[in-house]
Each structure stands twice: as structure tokens, then as C-alpha cells.
Design an enzyme around this catalytic site. Structure first.
Site, PDB file in Angstrom:
ATOM      1  N   TRP A 321     -16.319 -26.913  23.393  1.00  0.00           N
ATOM      2  CA  TRP A 321     -17.203 -28.020  23.774  1.00  0.00           C
ATOM      3  C   TRP A 321     -16.686 -29.343  23.185  1.00  0.00           C
ATOM      4  CZ3 TRP A 321     -20.121 -31.369  20.676  1.00  0.00           C
ATOM      5  CH2 TRP A 321     -21.020 -32.187  21.361  1.00  0.00           C
ATOM      6  N   HIS A 322     -16.133 -29.258  21.984  1.00  0.00           N
ATOM      7  CA  HIS A 322     -15.643 -30.491  21.357  1.00  0.00           C
ATOM      8  C   HIS A 322     -14.400 -31.043  22.046  1.00  0.00           C
ATOM      9  CE1 HIS A 322     -18.384 -29.578  17.992  1.00  0.00           C
ATOM     10  NE2 HIS A 322     -18.254 -30.839  17.661  1.00  0.00           N
ATOM     11  N   GLY A 323     -13.608 -30.173  22.650  1.00  0.00           N
ATOM     12  CA  GLY A 323     -12.416 -30.683  23.305  1.00  0.00           C
ATOM     13  C   GLY A 323     -11.720 -29.615  24.120  1.00  0.00           C
TER      14      GLY A 323
END
Length: 475
Positions: A321-323
């Protein structure tokens, strides 16, 4: 538009608050929606249509799910929920992961001599990860009968678009803010507390995080860092990330209070954690709660995965989700596997666990070791930093930081370290009252003077730089 900009502080915010308080309560949701859409469209007006489309998509599914539940047709309600969630995730997946997916497929087929198609670079709409999560929580909570769908589309649109938390959280749940949309208190005391909280966040962002940024640039720009430089750069970067992101959360919570809302806290002295399990009870708390309730618990309760495997999957998805890169996936796995090992060896702690210095230091070192994967978003660059951290490039001297940055940067490095220590006392007062009191409620006298002095200093710095983007906008 961002909070730390002249146009927001001196044009948008005063005009919005004037319209908001001149309007009757029934019309304030409309003022919030119009103001928030203007705030969002300031960046890219075309993505506003996507934003409105996702809003209406989930509003419609919320009403249909509720109608089928009341009619006793739970199976059809579940199908509607599935379609709604898949639509949300497909939208998020296209904008956030399509380029990454095409690169992975092309990389896998290239050794076989197979040419695949290419995809133009897809621009990631600002805040899409946050407002899609909020929309999903809305229809899931209606299906779980934890929330009632609103009949007023404008109230739902205000919940999704509420500009203080639109770009980088805290992630709101509809069932936590449902009553506040119907009725909330406005008072001078709450407004002034909110303004103080906003000022605190502004100082953390503009005065400290931005002052540390040049060191972070030096750290990430060095391809073969030596050991002392790598550890020092990592320490500075982890401080910058905290002040940048928690500063944004403080500003968002303060703006919410100025409008009569009370948002969930997002940080609680994360670097005092005594295990990485506890770290996620203190860092980006609204994301951790979301992942627990909407990813981990369904995996375990539906017996798709056991508790330990469910934890690893949840944290891996948190990293993704962060990257969109293998580096972020590894970052998530680092935490997932680490949390499983802490449970196996009885090392996991809670926020209420008595403090022990060496447990805190062990956790802080582990956090630092995870961060090259996060900062670079690139496995090869991460390995170069790890080589420096373990001394493969030499001992180092810190000369690059001492002579490559200004006295102001070095001064605010010291201020940042002092802040992290002193702020713990203020947080203890807040959390000792179980979050029922307002954060900043006990700030007065000399502390108030320091707050104003810091805010005016931060304003003068902003006037010189005029633009100060937040690190978490990229997510």
C-alpha cells in the site's frame, strides 16, 4: 493545495472558515464539500471527477446493501458489498499498481525474448489511497451493521472529502464520525484548541522536518555511504519522516477541531515503542486499525489464513500500500515476520507495558534497519545503504553532513531530538485521560508564548520558501 503554503494560510482557510460559520448547520456539509472540492481541484481539476465518481459509487452501494439487509436478503447484500469493494480496489489498483504490474511482466518475459506492451506513466491521484480506504470502510460497516447509511448524499460527500484529512489522513471511519455529521459542538474554546494544535503541527513540519530535509537529500544521494554517515543519515531521515507526517496529522486534527470535529489520534510517541508490534500501535494508528479490522480479522475469522500467516500477509499488503515496488513489499514483510517472531519468543509489548530502555533501543535499531527499504523504494539502492550500515564501505567521518549543511539545519536537528524527548510528557497527560481530554488542553503561559514564537518563525521560513510538500503525499 497544501496546508504549509501561503495560499492556504492567507486565502483559502480564512475564506472557508468565514463561509462555514456564516452558514446554518444544515448547510455546513455543503460548504465542506465545496471547499474540499476546491482544495482538491487546486492540484488537478480533472481528477475531481474520479473523486466524485468514487463518492457516488459507494453512496449508492451503501443504500442498496442496507435495503437488502432490511429485506432479509443477506446473500444479495454480500454480492453488492463484493462488487462495491472490488470496484474501489480496481480503481486504486489501476492508478497505483498498473505501471508496476506491466514492468514486472515485461521483466519476467524479456529473458524469453518476448516483447510485451508498454504503458504510459499513470499519474497517481492525490490522496486516492486514503479516500478509497474510507469509502471501503463505509460500505463494509453498513454490511456489518456497525453504521447506518446516510440519506443525505451531501453528508456522505462531506465525510469522504473533508479536506483536513483528505490527502494524508488520519483515515476516518464513518461509524466514528456519523454522529458528528448530524450534530457537533462549536465553541471558541474548541476552535482555539484546534488552532493551537494546527500551529503545533505547522512548527513540526516547516521548522523541523523541512530543516532536516537537506541532510536527508545528502543521505539518499550518496551511493556508497560509509558506516557513520549511513547511521547518522538514517537517524536524521527517520526524524524527518516523523516530524513531517505527525506534523500533518496535528494540522489535520486541529483543522477538524476548528470545524467542530474530533478525529482519531494518529501518533503516540512511536519511537518510544519497545517492540515493532507496539510500534504499529503508536505509528499511523488509523492505518493500523484499518488493516486490523478490514484485512487481518477477515483473513483469520474466515480461516483463509492462521493468525501468524494472516499477520505476515497483512503487513506485506501494508508495505505494498505504501508503494508499488518490491522494496516496499520487503519492508512490509520485515515487519510481518518480525511481529510473528516477537509473538513466538514472547517479545511483543503493548503501549501500557512498563518502559525498559534496552527494549526501546533494540526496537529503534530494528526500525532503522527497515527504513532503507522505505526511503529508497528500490532494492538495489537499499542494499548499497545496508553495505554502508554494516561497514563495508569504511568507517566514515560525518564531514559531508557537517560541511554540506547549514548551521540552521544542525540546530534544528538538536531541536528535533529535544522535542521527541519533551513531547512525551505532554502525550502522557493526554493518554492518561484515555483520550477524553483535548490534546494541547494544558498548554498555557510560557508554553503558549513558545508556541506563538515557533509559529511566527515557521511563517517567516515559509515566506522564504513558499512551498513545502509533505512526504506522505506520495502514498
Amino acid at each position: 493545495m497544501i496546508f504549509a503554503s501561503n495560499v492556504f494560510l492567507f486565502l483559502f482557510l480564512p475564506a472557508f472558515l468565514l463561509c462555514y460559520y456564516l452558514a446554518g448547520f444544515r448547510w455546513r456539509s455543503l460548504v465542506i464539500v465545496l471547499g474540499s472540492y476546491l482544495f482538491y481541484a487546486w492540484w488537478r481539476p480533472d481528477f475531481l471527477f474520479l473523486f466524485i465518481g468514487i463518492t457516488y459509487w459507494n453512496y449508492w452501494f451503501g443504500l442498496r446493501i442496507k435495503a437488502n439487509l432490511e429485506a432479509g436478503n443477506k446473500e444479495r447484500a454480500f454480492r453488492l458489498l463484493t462488487i462495491g469493494v472490488v470496484g474501489d480496489l480496481a480503481t486504486l489498483g489501476y492508478f497505483k499498481y498498473a505501471n508496476f504490474g506491466v514492468e514486472v511482466i515485461a521483466g519476467a518475459l524479456a529473458p524469453l525474448g518476448i516483447d510485451t506492451f508498454t504503458l504510459e506513466h499513470i499519474i497517481l491521484p492525490l490522496g486516492i489511497s486514503f479516500y478509497v480506504f474510507q469509502a471501503i470502510s463505509y460500505i463494509v460497516d453498513i454490511y456489518r451493521r456497525k453504521a447506518e447509511p446516510t440519506d443525505r448524499f451531501i453528508d456522505f460527500a462531506a465525510f469522504i472529502s473533508l479536506f483536513p484529512q483528505l490527502i494524508a489522513g488520519p483515515i476516518l471511519r464513518y461509524n466514528q464520525i456519523e454522529q458528528q455529521l448530524r450534530s457537533r459542538t462549536h465553541s471558541m474554546e474548541l476552535f482555539s484548541l484546534g488552532a493551537s494544535r494546527f500551529m503545533l503541527g505547522f512548527i513540526k513540519k516547516v521548522l523541523i522536518a523541512d530543516s532536516l530535509a537537506p541532510m536527508n537529500v545528502l543521505f539518499l544521494g550518496e551511493s556508497t555511504p560509509q558506516m557513520a554517515d549511513a547511521w547518522f543519515g538514517l537517524l536524521i531521515s527517520i526524524m524527518q519522516l516523523y516530524f513531517d507526517f505527525s506534523g500533518y496529522s496535528d494540522m489535520a486534527i486541529g483543522l477538524g477541531m476548528m470545524m467542530g470535529f474530533r478525529f482519531q489520534e494518529n501518533f503516540n510517541q512511536p519511537y518510544l515503542a519497545q517492540s515493532i508490534t507496539e510500534f504499529w500501535q503508536r505509528w499511523h494508528m488509523t492505518l493500523a486499525d484499518f488493516l486490523r479490522d478490514y484485512v487481518y480479522m477477515p483473513l483469520v475469522r474466515r480461516r483463509i489464513a492462521g493468525p501468524m500467516l494472516g499477520l505476515v500477509i497483512t503487513m506485506m499488503l501494508s508495505g505494498f500500500w505504501h508503494g508499488a515496488s518490491f522494496s516496499f513489499i520487503c519492508w512490509g514483510l520485515f515487519f510481518g515476520i518480525g511481529m510473528v517472531l516477537e509473538r513466538r519468543f514472547d517479545l511483543a509489548t503493548k503501549v501500557t507495558t512498563p518502559y525498559r530502555f534496552w527494549r526501546n533501543m533494540r526496537t529503534f535499531v530494528l526500525l532503522n534497519l527497515s527504513m532503507p527499504l522505505f526511503y529508497t523504494g528500490d532494492l538495489r539502492h537499499s542494499l548499497e545503504i545496508y553495505a554502508g550500515l554494516f561497514g563495508f564501505n569504511g568507517v566514515g567521518s560525518l564531514n559531508g553532513y557537517l560541511y554540506g549543511t547549514s548551521l540552521m539545519t544542525l540546530s534544528f536537528t538538536a531541536v528535533g531530538l529535544l522535542w521527541i524527548s519533551v513531547a512525551g510528557r505532554i502525550n502522557l497527560r493526554y493518554y492518561a485521560s484515555d483520550g477524553q481530554a483535548y490534546f494541547m488542553q494544558h498548554v498555557g503561559g510560557v508554553q503558549a508564548l513558545l508556541l506563538w514564537a515557533g509559529f511566527l518563525l515557521a511563517l517567516s521560513r515559509l515566506a522564504a520558501n513558499s512551498f513545502s510538500p509533505f512526504l506522505y503525499f506520495q502514498f
